[in-house]
Design a protein around this motif. Structure first.
Motif, PDB file in Angstrom:
ATOM      1  N   HIS A  52       0.841  -1.197   0.000  1.00  0.00           N
ATOM      2  CA  HIS A  52       0.000   0.000   0.000  1.00  0.00           C
ATOM      3  C   HIS A  52       0.876   1.246   0.000  1.00  0.00           C
ATOM      4  CE1 HIS A  52      -3.329  -2.653   0.961  1.00  0.00           C
ATOM      5  NE2 HIS A  52      -2.521  -3.217   1.826  1.00  0.00           N
ATOM      6  N   VAL A  53       0.553   2.180  -0.873  1.00  0.00           N
ATOM      7  CA  VAL A  53       1.284   3.441  -0.955  1.00  0.00           C
ATOM      8  C   VAL A  53       0.318   4.557  -0.611  1.00  0.00           C
ATOM      9  CG1 VAL A  53       2.553   5.019  -2.467  1.00  0.00           C
ATOM     10  CG2 VAL A  53       2.812   2.555  -2.751  1.00  0.00           C
ATOM     11  N   LYS A  54       0.747   5.430   0.282  1.00  0.00           N
ATOM     12  CA  LYS A  54      -0.051   6.592   0.651  1.00  0.00           C
ATOM     13  C   LYS A  54       0.788   7.834   0.365  1.00  0.00           C
ATOM     14  CE  LYS A  54      -2.520   8.710   4.479  1.00  0.00           C
ATOM     15  NZ  LYS A  54      -2.885   8.592   5.904  1.00  0.00           N
ATOM     16  N   ILE A  55       0.268   8.706  -0.465  1.00  0.00           N
ATOM     17  CA  ILE A  55       0.993   9.899  -0.860  1.00  0.00           C
ATOM     18  C   ILE A  55       0.324  11.104  -0.218  1.00  0.00           C
ATOM     19  CG2 ILE A  55       1.699  11.337  -2.801  1.00  0.00           C
ATOM     20  CD1 ILE A  55       1.641   8.742  -4.495  1.00  0.00           C
ATOM     21  N   THR A  56       1.109  11.863   0.522  1.00  0.00           N
ATOM     22  CA  THR A  56       0.617  13.102   1.117  1.00  0.00           C
ATOM     23  C   THR A  56       1.421  14.253   0.537  1.00  0.00           C
ATOM     24  OG1 THR A  56       2.140  13.119   3.000  1.00  0.00           O
ATOM     25  CG2 THR A  56       0.085  11.885   3.274  1.00  0.00           C
TER      26      THR A  56
END
Length: 69
Positions: A52-56
């Motif tokens: 899972h990749v979460k980009i902020t």
């Protein structure tokens, strides 16, 4: 265990806000996430459902689940 639709909606809204702040379209963020997965998967045996990749606005967080201890 399924994720409630309210939680899904919150995540989608959050993704749109982040995309706007980053000046990226959701499609661009999805492609970036896919490219990150592809690169990591060249070196580590990982399945898409475990990655899972979460980009902020300030970070890119990568979470690998399902590791055996």
């Amino acid at each position: 265990m399924s994720v409630p639709s309210v939680q899904i909606a919150k995540e989608r809204i959050k993704s749109l806000v982040i995309a706007d702040r980053m000046k990226c379209t959701p499609d661009t963020i999805e492609k970036l996430s896919s490219d990150i997965y592809y690169t990591v998967s060249k070196y580590i045996d990982v399945k898409p459902e475990q990655f899972h990749v979460k980009i902020t606005r300030s970070d890119i967080l990568i979470k690998y689940t399902g590791e055996k201890n």
